[in-house]
Structures are given as structure tokens and as C-alpha cells.
Design a protein around this motif. Structure first.
Motif, PDB file in Angstrom:
ATOM      1  N   HIS A 100       0.872  -1.173   0.000  1.00 56.81           N
ATOM      2  CA  HIS A 100       0.000   0.000   0.000  1.00 56.81           C
ATOM      3  C   HIS A 100       0.917   1.234   0.000  1.00 56.81           C
ATOM      4  CE1 HIS A 100      -2.886  -3.022   1.867  1.00 56.81           C
ATOM      5  NE2 HIS A 100      -3.276  -2.800   0.627  1.00 56.81           N
ATOM      6  N   ARG A 120      -3.060   4.331  -1.717  1.00 64.00           N
ATOM      7  CA  ARG A 120      -3.109   2.909  -1.356  1.00 64.00           C
ATOM      8  C   ARG A 120      -2.872   2.028  -2.581  1.00 64.00           C
ATOM      9  NH1 ARG A 120      -4.948  -0.308   2.935  1.00 64.00           N
ATOM     10  NH2 ARG A 120      -5.944  -2.266   2.367  1.00 64.00           N
ATOM     11  N   ASN A 135      -3.173  -5.974  -2.307  1.00 66.55           N
ATOM     12  CA  ASN A 135      -3.207  -6.999  -1.253  1.00 66.55           C
ATOM     13  C   ASN A 135      -4.496  -7.830  -1.268  1.00 66.55           C
ATOM     14  OD1 ASN A 135      -1.342  -8.001   0.579  1.00 66.55           O
ATOM     15  ND2 ASN A 135      -2.355  -7.057   2.350  1.00 66.55           N
ATOM     16  N   ARG A 136      -5.249  -7.718  -2.350  1.00 65.80           N
ATOM     17  CA  ARG A 136      -6.420  -8.574  -2.593  1.00 65.80           C
ATOM     18  C   ARG A 136      -6.295  -9.248  -3.949  1.00 65.80           C
ATOM     19  NH1 ARG A 136      -6.371  -6.641   1.597  1.00 65.80           N
ATOM     20  NH2 ARG A 136      -7.981  -5.728   2.927  1.00 65.80           N
ATOM     21  N   TYR A 152      -8.225 -12.909   2.503  1.00 64.77           N
ATOM     22  CA  TYR A 152      -8.039 -12.356   1.159  1.00 64.77           C
ATOM     23  C   TYR A 152      -6.676 -12.771   0.617  1.00 64.77           C
ATOM     24  CZ  TYR A 152      -6.740  -8.945   4.750  1.00 64.77           C
ATOM     25  OH  TYR A 152      -6.262  -8.360   5.893  1.00 64.77           O
ATOM     26  N   ARG A 206       1.925 -11.359   0.224  1.00 67.78           N
ATOM     27  CA  ARG A 206       2.814 -12.301   0.906  1.00 67.78           C
ATOM     28  C   ARG A 206       2.397 -13.756   0.721  1.00 67.78           C
ATOM     29  NH1 ARG A 206      -0.162  -9.152   4.549  1.00 67.78           N
ATOM     30  NH2 ARG A 206      -1.690 -10.300   5.802  1.00 67.78           N
ATOM     31  N   GLU A 263       1.926  -5.359  10.795  1.00 69.59           N
ATOM     32  CA  GLU A 263       1.014  -4.211  10.767  1.00 69.59           C
ATOM     33  C   GLU A 263       1.305  -3.376  12.007  1.00 69.59           C
ATOM     34  OE1 GLU A 263      -1.355  -2.143   9.008  1.00 69.59           O
ATOM     35  OE2 GLU A 263      -2.205  -4.086   8.423  1.00 69.59           O
ATOM     36  N   TYR A 302     -10.392   1.176   5.364  1.00 66.36           N
ATOM     37  CA  TYR A 302     -11.495   0.216   5.359  1.00 66.36           C
ATOM     38  C   TYR A 302     -12.875   0.862   5.206  1.00 66.36           C
ATOM     39  CZ  TYR A 302      -8.133  -3.443   6.722  1.00 66.36           C
ATOM     40  OH  TYR A 302      -7.087  -4.328   6.754  1.00 66.36           O
TER      41      TYR A 302
HETATM   42  C1  LIG Z   1      -4.642  -1.327   6.768  1.00 64.81           C
HETATM   43  C2  LIG Z   1      -4.191  -2.436   5.883  1.00 64.81           C
HETATM   44  O1  LIG Z   1      -3.815  -2.220   4.768  1.00 64.81           O
HETATM   45  N1  LIG Z   1      -4.220  -3.671   6.367  1.00 64.81           N
HETATM   46  C3  LIG Z   1      -3.836  -4.852   5.597  1.00 64.81           C
HETATM   47  C4  LIG Z   1      -3.844  -6.057   6.471  1.00 64.81           C
HETATM   48  C5  LIG Z   1      -3.105  -7.206   5.876  1.00 64.81           C
HETATM   49  O2  LIG Z   1      -2.002  -7.000   5.361  1.00 64.81           O
HETATM   50  O3  LIG Z   1      -3.608  -8.339   5.961  1.00 64.81           O
HETATM   51  C6  LIG Z   1      -4.795  -5.024   4.422  1.00 64.81           C
HETATM   52  O4  LIG Z   1      -5.988  -4.761   4.559  1.00 64.81           O
HETATM   53  O5  LIG Z   1      -4.352  -5.445   3.360  1.00 64.81           O
END
Ligand SMILES: CC(=O)N[C@@H](CC(=O)O)C(=O)O
Ligand SMILES: [Zn+2]
Length: 313
Positions: free
Chosen positions: A23, A65, A72-73, A166, A170, A180, A290
Motif C-alpha cells: 500500500h 493505497r 493486497n487482494r 483475502y 505475501r 502491521e 477500510y
Molecule cells: C490497513 C491495511 O492495509 N491492512 C492490511 C492487512 C493485511 O495485510 O492483511 C490489508 O488490509 O491489506
């Protein structure tokens, strides 16, 4: 990995990556990784190669972001196998590149460990995020880090939920670890948060070095907070938020929330109470990123997980 006499053997963890900028507006990870790209002495350990890597350079440049979609999804089987084309969202293209460099996800060629550095606007302190309660290598690493940083504390969030889990950056590695640290506003660097992140990563790398040297880590229990439910802000029929996180809950990540406790407060000042069946431990309370995900906080439950004895194969 194999099991003998209750102990679990893993191959040495020689290939380790440290991701920052998954992000682009989470500045501690971006800054540390940029620092280590310039000079990696601090992350070098005997018997392993630790590769610092900026995962979403376009988002970092814009300090946002993401550009098209949340990286990250993006590491789903569908995305990773989508036919290549310039019309793919930038982050999906990037996920495929990262999967080629550090994966392929789920294969023996994949990196052993990936640390992914994140910041949260929530008052979560130092949090390590795991995706699998049966990864005894990671559980032992969590135990090692917790002991090493005591009396400072570092909590473990387990995101193993069938619907809420999700596809993270990683997740390409055999042993994925999210780090985090908060609270830190988006686009801002705070020295205390930056230093906490740096220290946790130091201990994590020390653990891998010891493991690779042949140190056996005896069975132990690790306290984790398991993700249960996502709670959204109260909204009107147009989807607009009609209440804020209640002052009694704001900044109280990891503290018990009991049935009947206030969790939201409308703009008129009316409290809205938690009505669940029992005590939960909320976290990611009022995380800025979020709002778009319809999540005011996530509830968790405390669990003690058993980590088996581990040693190198
Ligand atoms: C605030 C943030 O970005 N948190 C991460 C948590 C994670 O890496 O699992 C996310 O939502 O991807
Ligand atoms: Zn993040």
C-alpha cells in the motif's frame, strides 16, 4: 515438511523477501524497504538472502493505497492465471510479476518467507498477521518475536476466516507474515512506529538465522486473535454513514467488547450497542483504508495455539 516424533521438520529458509509499499501510502514499510534497497547490511544474516522489494511502485509514487485495485487482494488464482494484456488493472499485472519473481504461489520454487510491511491508522500497536494456524514454522517465529521484544508487546492476528481471508501479496511465499504497526496516518512517518517495525523485523530475521543454523525450537503455545466478523458502520439506505465509532471504543483495539457495550455514536449523539452473543476483541478499529471496504472494525476471539517442536530437515 515432514513429521517425526511430534516434531516438524522444515527445509532451511534461505530465500526471504521483505515487501514494502504493497500500500503506497503506508510510509514505515515504504521507507524501511527503500533504505534497505540502498544498503542491506542491516537485514543480512548468515545462511539466507533477504531481498527488500517495493511491491507497488506506482502507488508509492502517488502516495496512494493503490492505483487501480488493492494489490493486497489481487493474488487470487483467477488473477494470477489471467491472460496477460495491457488492459489488465495495473495491480493485477503487478501481482503476476511478483508471482513470477517470488512464487509461483503454492509451488516448491516459491520464496520461503515473505514479510509484508503495513501501517494502520488504528491503535493496534505491533501486530503480526498469520493466515494459517497449522504453520508451525510461523507459530514458532511468533513465539520467538514475542519473547524477544518483551516487555514490549506484539500481538498475533490470525486471518484464517473462510470468507474474510483475502489473497495477499505475501501469500506467494511458503510462510507468509504480515507486519502491521500503528497508529500512523496515511502518508505520514512517525519515528516510534518506524522503529517498532524495524525491531520486529530484526528479531524475525534472527529467528530464521537460528533456525537455519540448526537450533531446535521446543513446543510452545502462542496466543492469537482469530478473525471472526467484519462490522460495518451503520448506514442509511443510500449507503451513507450515519454513525461514528463510539468514543469508548475508539483506540481500544484488542480490548474486550462485551454485549451491551456502546460501539457507535450517531451524529445526534445516540449510542449504538454491541449485541453479539459474547465478549469479542475488536481490532482495525476505524482504519481509514477500510471505509471503502464497509468495515468499521473486525471482531476477534482469543485462542491459544500449540506450536510443535520444529527443526531443520
Ligand atoms: C490497513 C491495511 O492495509 N491492512 C492490511 C492487512 C493485511 O495485510 O492483511 C490489508 O488490509 O491489506
Ligand atoms: Zn496496508
Amino acid at each position: 515438511m515432514s513429521s517425526l516424533n511430534g516434531s516438524v521438520c522444515f527445509d532451511e529458509a534461505r530465500r526471504v523477501a521483505i515487501f514494502g509499499g504493497t500500500h503506497g501510502n503506508e510510509m514505515s514499510g515504504v521507507t524501511l524497504v527503500n533504505l534497505w534497497v540502498k544498503n542491506g547490511a542491516e537485514i543480512q544474516r548468515k545462511g539466507l538472502e533477504a531481498k527488500p522489494f517495493i511491491t507497488n511502485p506506482r502507488a508509492v509514487k502517488k502516495c496512494t493505497r493503490y492505483v487501480d485495485t488493492d494489490l493486497n487482494r489481487a493474488f487470487s488464482p483467477e488473477n494470477l492465471s489471467a491472460p496477460w494484456g495491457d488492459d489488465l488493472p495495473y495491480e493485477v499485472q503487478r501481482a503476476q510479476e511478483i508471482n513470477r519473481l517470488f512464487g509461483p504461489k503454492g509451488s516448491p520454487e516459491a520464496y520461503d518467507v515473505i514479510f509484508d510491511l503495513h501501517n494502520t491508522t488504528s491503535n493496534m500497536g505491533c501486530t503480526l498477521i498469520l493466515e494459517n494456524s497449522k504453520d508451525h514454522f510461523n507459530l514458532q517465529m511468533m513465539n520467538y518475536i514475542k519473547k524477544a521484544i518483551a516487555p514490549a508487546s506484539c500481538l498475533v492476528l490470525l486471518n484464517e476466516h473462510p470468507l474474510l481471508k483475502y489473497s495477499t501479496s505475501r501469500s506467494v511465499a511458503k510462510h507468509p507474515v504480515g507486519l502491521e504497526v500503528g497508529p500512523q496516518p496515511q502518508g505520514v512517518l512517525r519515528s516510534n512506529i518506524f522503529e517498532s517495525m524495524r525491531i520486529i523485523l530484526k528479531h524475525a530475521l534472527d529467528f530464521i538465522e537460528l533456525f537455519n543454523e540448526g537450533v531446535e525450537f521446543p513446543a510452545c503455545t502462542v496466543e492469537v486473535f482469530r478473525v471472526l466478523e467484519r462490522v460495518d458502520y451503520p448506514r442509511d439506505t443510500n449507503g451513507n454513514i450515519i454513525a461514528m465509532v463510539h468514543p469508548n471504543l475508539q483506540d481500544c483495539d484488542w480490548e474486550p467488547l462485551n454485549p451491551g457495550d456502546p460501539m457507535f455514536q450517531t451524529f445526534e449523539g445516540k449510542p449504538i450497542y454491541y449485541q453479539g452473543p459474547g465478549t469479542v476483541y475488536p481490532t482495525f478499529i476505524n482504519e481509514a483504508a477500510y471505509y471503502e471496504k464497509q468495515q468499521a472494525f473486525v471482531t476477534t476471539r482469543r485462542e491459544a495455539l500449540v506450536a510443535s517442536t520444529i527443526r531443520k530437515a
